[in-house]
Write a protein that holds these residues in place. Structure first.
Motif, PDB file in Angstrom:
ATOM      1  N   ALA A 266      -8.763   7.876  -3.583  1.00 40.65           N
ATOM      2  CA  ALA A 266      -8.247   8.934  -4.458  1.00 40.65           C
ATOM      3  C   ALA A 266      -7.208   8.380  -5.429  1.00 40.65           C
ATOM      4  N   ALA A 267      -6.344   7.492  -4.947  1.00 43.60           N
ATOM      5  CA  ALA A 267      -5.310   6.917  -5.813  1.00 43.60           C
ATOM      6  C   ALA A 267      -5.925   6.028  -6.892  1.00 43.60           C
ATOM      7  N   ILE A 268      -6.904   5.204  -6.504  1.00 45.35           N
ATOM      8  CA  ILE A 268      -7.573   4.345  -7.494  1.00 45.35           C
ATOM      9  C   ILE A 268      -8.284   5.202  -8.539  1.00 45.35           C
TER      10      ILE A 268
ATOM     11  N   LEU B 109       0.828  -1.204   0.000  1.00 48.19           N
ATOM     12  CA  LEU B 109       0.000   0.000   0.000  1.00 48.19           C
ATOM     13  C   LEU B 109       0.865   1.256   0.000  1.00 48.19           C
ATOM     14  N   GLY B 110       1.927   1.235   0.793  1.00 48.31           N
ATOM     15  CA  GLY B 110       2.822   2.389   0.827  1.00 48.31           C
ATOM     16  C   GLY B 110       3.439   2.672  -0.528  1.00 48.31           C
ATOM     17  N   LEU B 111       3.843   1.604  -1.231  1.00 49.73           N
ATOM     18  CA  LEU B 111       4.421   1.766  -2.568  1.00 49.73           C
ATOM     19  C   LEU B 111       3.377   2.305  -3.545  1.00 49.73           C
ATOM     20  N   PHE B 112       2.168   1.749  -3.477  1.00 50.91           N
ATOM     21  CA  PHE B 112       1.089   2.174  -4.376  1.00 50.91           C
ATOM     22  C   PHE B 112       0.752   3.654  -4.174  1.00 50.91           C
ATOM     23  N   LEU B 113       0.628   4.069  -2.918  1.00 54.08           N
ATOM     24  CA  LEU B 113       0.289   5.466  -2.638  1.00 54.08           C
ATOM     25  C   LEU B 113       1.431   6.405  -3.028  1.00 54.08           C
TER      26      LEU B 113
ATOM     27  N   VAL C 207       3.701   5.943  -5.487  1.00 51.28           N
ATOM     28  CA  VAL C 207       3.706   6.072  -6.951  1.00 51.28           C
ATOM     29  C   VAL C 207       2.544   6.954  -7.407  1.00 51.28           C
ATOM     30  N   SER C 208       1.384   6.756  -6.789  1.00 55.53           N
ATOM     31  CA  SER C 208       0.215   7.568  -7.153  1.00 55.53           C
ATOM     32  C   SER C 208       0.453   9.042  -6.844  1.00 55.53           C
ATOM     33  N   LEU C 209       1.101   9.308  -5.721  1.00 58.57           N
ATOM     34  CA  LEU C 209       1.402  10.696  -5.360  1.00 58.57           C
ATOM     35  C   LEU C 209       2.344  11.328  -6.374  1.00 58.57           C
TER      36      LEU C 209
END
Length: 479
Positions: free
Chosen positions: A345-347, A230-234, A236-238
């Motif tokens: 928000a990221a999705i 989750l940390g990686l996904f958020l 990258v999204s940021l």
């Protein structure tokens, strides 16, 4: 007299003020029917008569040139003047030995109560039946445990507690339904005021049985592997979001220009969806950690809707999170809602990037992203009692942050001793001014706009409603 005797709290029934054009002080009742004169040095000592300091501690806070029995003589003077309802002989009586046998004349705690020790050196006394809590220190816990064995007078003598302080403790236990035969008092229903429309709740159901059935299926969410993913996904999204910020802002302006008010209802509905998932994040996280302490039977006791400025949203009662001993668990229960919003928000950002410009998915994902980020910004405000506030409470360990910060300044202005630790005092000193200014600004702005709009557009109706409400509010009602 024992120098470890705790000087009682006199502030409930007596006020200290300085005489005009004189160095002398007057200790008087609030109605000014009784008053007694004291010297400046005596007045300085009286400011520490708050039920928290011993004779020896107050003596040490005063000038070293004073006689060592100064506070003792002051106590005897207060007794002589009938300011303290305590016989002088009581001060020299030996402390009784606690008995292991129950005292039938003493108040009894409910057998269902639970003591929960926190690592921050305090205890939570929990009433699982009425969902009430008390935060207590070690000494108060000891006193409460003696209630069934000693009479109130014996407890006061054994533990050097002023009778008034013990009476306040018993009132707190009764008000939170900790004593047998007591129930939490029902909130007194006052008369309606328009300000009540700014915030009110409607409880709907108890979600705990449903959460209990499904929380095990989601246990992977609280694993380290998922946290890293989750940390990686958020992250990258940021990075992508920051890189596209100009484009995101431009699309928003274009949508507002082309569709305008047509976006309002979809945005509100998507915001409600985001907030509902946000509340489920709180609920499932609490239930997950509650399963690690099954003997406490921690629950998510209530879900419903609340209205703020007539705008609906969901809420969840996760007050049992205070009973989680581990600090990080309490923080995660509070932070889970915001994490859900950030995930949404990221999705939505990825969906927006993958959709065709002008399609329904393009617009919907953009609105969903906007709704999630908007509610995150709203929730993280620590000056309003949203997640940001409770996150600040969890991180600092200062329960009732707002009320304690205002009380901190109240004690300063009244020149009362400050009971807070230095670290907590600094936080309270910084928080209160910002909170006060924020509350005044928000309510002042809303009141100004509502009154301005009403008298500009519907002056006759507004004035009529105001007069009718004033008649209703100020007209005496039957007792």
């Amino acid at each position: 007299m024992d120098n470890n005797w705790i000087c009682p709290d006199i502030t409930t029934y007596w006020k200290l003020s300085q005489q005009r054009d004189s160095s002398q002080f007057i200790l008087h009742t609030p109605d000014n029917h009784h008053h007694h004169q004291f010297s400046p040095t005596e007045a300085q000592a009286l400011r520490y008569f708050t039920g928290h300091y011993t004779v020896n501690q107050i003596q040490q806070k005063l000038s070293e040139t004073l006689p060592p029995n100064f506070v003792t003589k002051l106590l005897q003077k207060l007794i002589t003047l009938n300011i303290l309802a305590l016989e002088p002989s009581h001060l020299n009586q030996p402390n009784p030995t606690p008995s292991s046998h129950p005292n039938p004349n003493s108040p009894h705690l409910k057998p269902s109560l639970q003591w929960i020790q926190h690592t921050d050196n305090y205890w939570i006394l929990r009433n699982p039946e009425d969902r009430t809590f008390l935060q207590l220190n070690n000494q108060t816990k000891t006193v409460i445990n003696e209630l069934e064995h000693l009479s109130p007078n014996a407890i006061c003598q054994t533990y050097n507690i002023p009778p008034n302080q013990l009476r306040i403790l018993l009132q707190q236990l009764a008000a939170t339904a900790m004593l047998e035969g007591t129930k939490p008092p029902k909130p007194r229903r006052g008369k309606f005021t328009p300000l009540q429309l700014l915030y009110f709740r409607i409880p709907l159901f108890n979600p705990d049985p449903w959460l209990s059935r499904h929380v095990e299926n989601l246990s992977w969410i609280w694993t380290k592997q998922f946290a890293l993913t989750l940390g990686l996904f958020l992250t990258v999204s940021l990075i992508i979001g920051l890189h596209q910020r100009q484009e995101i802002l431009a699309i928003g302006q274009k949508l507002i220009t082309t569709q305008g008010s047509n976006l309002f209802l979809p945005f509100i509905l998507l915001a409600l969806l985001v907030v509902s998932l946000h509340e489920l994040g709180h609920a499932f996280t609490l239930k997950h950690y509650a399963n690690q302490v099954p003997h406490l039977n921690l629950q998510v006791s209530e879900m419903g809707v609340f209205f703020m400025f007539l705008m609906p949203a969901a809420y969840t009662n996760t007050s049992d999170a205070y009973c989680l001993v581990k600090h990080y668990q309490r923080v995660l229960v509070v932070a889970a809602g915001v994490l859900c919003q950030l995930i949404i928000a990221a999705i939505a950002l990825w969906l927006w990037n993958g959709s065709v410009s002008g399609s329904w998915l393009f617009t919907t994902s953009y609105l969903l992203m906007g709704a999630a980020l908007f509610t995150v910004a709203l929730n993280l405000n620590p000056l309003a009692k949203f997640d940001g506030y409770y996150l600040a409470v969890a991180l600092t360990g200062i329960n009732n942050l707002r009320s304690r910060s205002f009380k901190f300044y109240g004690n300063l202005l009244r020149r009362k001793p400050i009971q807070e630790r230095l670290r907590d005092a600094l936080i309270l000193a910084a928080y209160a001014p910002f909170s006060f200014i924020y509350l005044q600004f928000v309510f002042g702005f809303i009141l100004y706009r509502v009154i301005g709009w009403s008298f500009a557009n519907i002056p006759t109706l507004a004035m009529s409603l105001l007069v009718l409400w004033a008649i209703y509010f100020y007209f005496p009602r039957d007792q």
